[in-house]
Design a protein around this motif. Structure first.
Motif, mmCIF file in Angstrom:
data_model
loop_
_atom_site.group_PDB
_atom_site.id
_atom_site.type_symbol
_atom_site.label_atom_id
_atom_site.label_comp_id
_atom_site.label_asym_id
_atom_site.label_seq_id
_atom_site.Cartn_x
_atom_site.Cartn_y
_atom_site.Cartn_z
ATOM 1 N N LEU A 8 0.838 -1.194 0.000
ATOM 2 C CA LEU A 8 0.000 0.000 0.000
ATOM 3 C C LEU A 8 0.873 1.243 0.000
ATOM 4 O O LEU A 8 1.974 1.248 0.578
ATOM 5 C CB LEU A 8 -0.915 0.027 1.226
ATOM 6 N N ASP A 9 0.371 2.304 -0.634
ATOM 7 C CA ASP A 9 1.091 3.578 -0.567
ATOM 8 C C ASP A 9 0.670 4.341 0.679
ATOM 9 O O ASP A 9 -0.091 3.830 1.517
ATOM 10 C CB ASP A 9 0.864 4.386 -1.844
ATOM 11 N N SER A 10 1.138 5.561 0.817
ATOM 12 C CA SER A 10 0.867 6.330 2.037
ATOM 13 C C SER A 10 -0.607 6.668 2.210
ATOM 14 O O SER A 10 -1.063 6.914 3.327
ATOM 15 C CB SER A 10 1.685 7.623 2.026
ATOM 16 N N SER A 11 -1.381 6.664 1.104
ATOM 17 C CA SER A 11 -2.803 6.968 1.194
ATOM 18 C C SER A 11 -3.670 5.730 1.356
ATOM 19 O O SER A 11 -4.890 5.847 1.457
ATOM 20 C CB SER A 11 -3.257 7.746 -0.056
ATOM 21 N N GLY A 12 -3.063 4.543 1.343
ATOM 22 C CA GLY A 12 -3.811 3.312 1.538
ATOM 23 C C GLY A 12 -4.223 2.609 0.264
ATOM 24 O O GLY A 12 -4.896 1.573 0.314
ATOM 25 N N ARG A 13 -3.817 3.120 -0.906
ATOM 26 C CA ARG A 13 -4.136 2.449 -2.166
ATOM 27 C C ARG A 13 -3.213 1.255 -2.374
ATOM 28 O O ARG A 13 -2.023 1.323 -2.070
ATOM 29 C CB ARG A 13 -4.012 3.406 -3.352
ATOM 30 N N THR A 14 -3.754 0.172 -2.921
ATOM 31 C CA THR A 14 -2.950 -1.018 -3.159
ATOM 32 C C THR A 14 -2.111 -0.825 -4.407
ATOM 33 O O THR A 14 -2.384 0.022 -5.258
ATOM 34 C CB THR A 14 -3.835 -2.264 -3.340
ATOM 35 N N ILE A 15 -1.090 -1.658 -4.532
ATOM 36 C CA ILE A 15 -0.201 -1.573 -5.689
ATOM 37 C C ILE A 15 -0.944 -1.917 -6.968
ATOM 38 O O ILE A 15 -0.642 -1.405 -8.047
ATOM 39 C CB ILE A 15 1.016 -2.502 -5.474
ATOM 40 N N ASP A 16 -1.971 -2.760 -6.865
ATOM 41 C CA ASP A 16 -2.757 -3.120 -8.043
ATOM 42 C C ASP A 16 -3.583 -1.930 -8.536
ATOM 43 O O ASP A 16 -3.741 -1.716 -9.735
ATOM 44 C CB ASP A 16 -3.664 -4.302 -7.716
ATOM 45 N N GLU A 17 -4.104 -1.138 -7.606
ATOM 46 C CA GLU A 17 -4.869 0.050 -7.991
ATOM 47 C C GLU A 17 -3.991 1.109 -8.640
ATOM 48 O O GLU A 17 -4.425 1.846 -9.516
ATOM 49 C CB GLU A 17 -5.562 0.651 -6.767
ATOM 50 N N ILE A 18 -2.732 1.183 -8.217
ATOM 51 C CA ILE A 18 -1.825 2.211 -8.730
ATOM 52 C C ILE A 18 -1.201 1.800 -10.057
ATOM 53 O O ILE A 18 -1.131 2.578 -11.006
ATOM 54 C CB ILE A 18 -0.705 2.492 -7.705
ATOM 55 N N TYR A 19 -0.794 0.542 -10.130
ATOM 56 C CA TYR A 19 0.076 0.122 -11.227
ATOM 57 C C TYR A 19 -0.501 -1.039 -12.037
ATOM 58 O O TYR A 19 0.106 -1.463 -12.997
ATOM 59 C CB TYR A 19 1.442 -0.292 -10.648
ATOM 60 N N GLY A 20 -1.662 -1.575 -11.655
ATOM 61 C CA GLY A 20 -2.156 -2.797 -12.285
ATOM 62 C C GLY A 20 -3.143 -2.584 -13.398
ATOM 63 O O GLY A 20 -3.850 -3.518 -13.768
ATOM 64 N N HIS A 21 -3.250 -1.375 -13.955
ATOM 65 C CA HIS A 21 -4.222 -1.114 -15.006
ATOM 66 C C HIS A 21 -3.513 -0.941 -16.345
ATOM 67 O O HIS A 21 -2.293 -0.968 -16.439
ATOM 68 C CB HIS A 21 -5.045 0.136 -14.683
ATOM 69 N N GLY A 22 -4.291 -0.740 -17.353
ATOM 70 C CA GLY A 22 -3.737 -0.498 -18.678
ATOM 71 C C GLY A 22 -3.619 -1.771 -19.484
ATOM 72 O O GLY A 22 -4.161 -2.816 -19.145
ATOM 73 N N SER A 23 -2.879 -1.666 -20.585
ATOM 74 C CA SER A 23 -2.702 -2.807 -21.468
ATOM 75 C C SER A 23 -1.802 -3.849 -20.822
ATOM 76 O O SER A 23 -1.081 -3.575 -19.860
ATOM 77 C CB SER A 23 -2.103 -2.331 -22.793
ATOM 78 N N LYS A 24 -1.844 -5.062 -21.400
ATOM 79 C CA LYS A 24 -1.052 -6.185 -20.903
ATOM 80 C C LYS A 24 -1.305 -6.415 -19.413
ATOM 81 O O LYS A 24 -0.374 -6.520 -18.614
ATOM 82 C CB LYS A 24 0.436 -5.951 -21.153
#
Length: 536
Positions: free
Chosen positions: A132-148
């Motif tokens: 999680l980042d400092s605001s509580g978002r998971t790594i998937d929410e931050i970096y897990g979107h888009g193509s591939k």
């Protein structure tokens, strides 16, 4: 007694009840309810509520009749479910070759399998690690979107696995750096020593680096300038904090991740590794109402942990304890903790000035880095405050030299300091695989001349439990200098003190550390090789 007359309708159960009225003692107490009936009622209510959810999404019940079906299910849930199952089974049986009983059997087996899979999924969710980042978002929410997305999912799983392995193996640092143009190496610092744990292809590891930078609040596109960030990891109810630093190096980008010791707040002075005499000396120093106790040592020598242990020995209910740290490594109950934030213009010096207006009894300074912080801390110890602080240096003499070089007045230094604690961390021999050490004749003669008992000395071997190193966990060796009136007078008036400290002082401190280390070796706690590696 006359025999009882039984009518033809008088049952055996009624007779047992009638007979029990005569045989049961009059003093016996009976419960106002049946425990079995109560349990059955609770199970029935639970099943009714559970089956309401099933009926709500069942394709056999149309939307028009679902409100009525829900009301009926609240009172007769299991019976309604049984009816739905039989109706569904009869429908499937009429459409296929299986009989009604075979379809019912398959449905029951599938239901049990679904329950088991849901239980396994819940267990995996509890044991899985989440970044999680400092605001509580998971790594998937931050970096897990888009193509591939499938490929990124694999990268995120690999990232979480690396962090999870580091926590499981008690690593204090994670280093990710390029070995060459095609390969990256991942190393863990465990018990103060780096171990190579994994090699990854350059493309894969760069994606891992980007995912860590993203969750740490760093710029992914910037690969040359140094950056700093932080993130947290949750596994069940446990939370761990990490500090991240990146730097552009040859063949790519290097990432250094510091695992903050969240358990530091639970340590006591007895856990650190002090001898009884040293323990008494430190407790005496921190029990005074004023003065500065300074923890000295290089990076990774356990200064902060020792400082937390000293704070744990202080009664925080009756004393106002305020700390200034960068960052806050562990939460201390009944203490006010301030974290340094240069971006918000919160520095050690400015935080210390504000603390002095909050009626503190004990002030803790995470690190003395400049003259202003040192001077404010030393003056606070003169005005009735107990100050605990750390400073990066290799010895007690080195700490005095560092403070004098920062421009601190010798008179202020001599009147404010109470004690200096210089320490190192030695790896502890693994109790599962250590073996008696074979000493050379020269070492035996040296130990005999110094009256050192060498009969319980051991050497490291290595096993699966300790990762093949022969060591598991660490303990501290310390050199404590209590400032007496004679030492204070020398600091305040002796012009040649600085030159003396640079030569004799440092050599004496290293000798004291070596003596403390030899005591640990003689007790079988660590090995001669480990003492030589750390102290020299």
């Amino acid at each position: 007694m006359q025999a009882a007359n039984f009518s033809p309708g008088f049952s055996a159960i009624a007779y047992s009840s009638w007979l029990g009225d005569f045989t049961q003692p009059s003093s016996a107490l009976s419960l106002p309810f049946s425990p079995v009936r109560l349990i059955c009622l609770v199970v029935w209510v639970y099943l009714c509520l559970y089956f309401v959810q099933i009926v709500q999404f069942s394709p056999l019940v149309s939307k028009k009749f679902r409100p009525i079906a829900n009301i009926i299910t609240l009172f007769a849930g299991p019976l309604l479910l049984l009816g739905l199952l039989i109706a569904d089974a009869a429908k499937k049986s009429s459409q296929g070759d299986q009989s009604l009983f075979e379809v019912l059997k398959d449905q029951i087996i599938n239901a049990l399998a679904n329950i088991r899979s849901q239980r396994t999924a819940r267990q995996q969710d509890v044991s899985a690690i989440r970044l999680l980042d400092s605001s509580g978002r998971t790594i998937d929410e931050i970096y897990g979107h888009g193509s591939k997305k499938a490929q990124r999912s694999q990268i995120l799983e690999l990232t979480e696995q690396i962090i999870g392995d580091a926590l499981q193996q008690r690593a204090s640092d994670i280093l990710i750096d390029p070995k060459d143009e095609a390969t990256y190496t991942i190393r863990f610092r465990i018990d103060g020593v780096l171990r190579a744990v994994r090699k990854l292809k350059s493309d894969t590891c760069q994606a891992v680096v980007n995912s860590i930078k993203a969750v740490s609040g760093m710029d992914i596109a910037e690969k040359r300038r140094p950056q700093d960030g932080a993130f947290i990891a949750k596994k069940g109810q446990a939370t761990s904090s990490f500090r991240v630093a990146s730097a552009g190096v040859l063949n790519g980008e290097k990432l250094s991740i510091r695992v903050l010791n969240q358990n530091a707040g639970t340590f006591t002075l007895a856990d650190i590794g002090f001898t009884d005499k040293q323990l008494s000396t430190i407790k005496s120093a921190i029990s005074k109402p004023s003065g500065m106790v300074l923890m000295c040592g290089p990076t990774g020598s356990g200064k902060t942990t020792t400082m937390y242990a000293a704070l744990n020995a202080i009664e925080r209910f009756t004393r106002n304890v305020i700390t200034v740290e960068d960052p806050i490594e562990s939460v201390l109950p009944e203490a006010s903790q301030i974290e340094i934030n240069p971006k918000a213009d919160i520095t050690f010096a400015k935080a210390l000035r504000s603390i002095l207006r909050q009626d503190p009894d004990v002030i803790c300074v995470g690190e003395i880095r400049d003259e202003e912080t040192a001077e404010i801390g030393l003056r606070a110890s003169q005005t009735g405050h107990l100050v605990l602080a750390t400073i990066h240096c290799d010895s007690n003499a080195g700490a005095l030299i560092r403070l004098l070089d920062l421009g601190i007045s010798p008179i202020l230094l001599s009147s404010s300091l109470s004690a200096l604690v210089s320490q190192r961390l030695l790896r502890v021999l693994c109790n599962r695989c250590k073996k008696p050490a074979k000493l050379t004749r020269g070492l035996i003669e040296e130990f005999e001349n110094k009256h050192i008992d060498y009969s319980r000395m051991f050497k490291a071997v290595g096993c699966k439990y300790c990762g093949g190193t022969g060591y598991y966990a660490r303990t501290a060796i310390c050199d404590i200098l209590v400032l007496t009136d004679e030492i204070r007078a020398d600091i305040a008036s002796n012009e040649g003190l600085l030159r003396h400290l640079r030569t004799e002082g440092r050599r004496k401190d290293r000798t004291n550390l070596r003596k403390e280390g030899l005591k640990k070796v003689a007790l079988g706690v660590t090995s001669l090789e480990e003492l030589k590696r750390v102290v020299g």
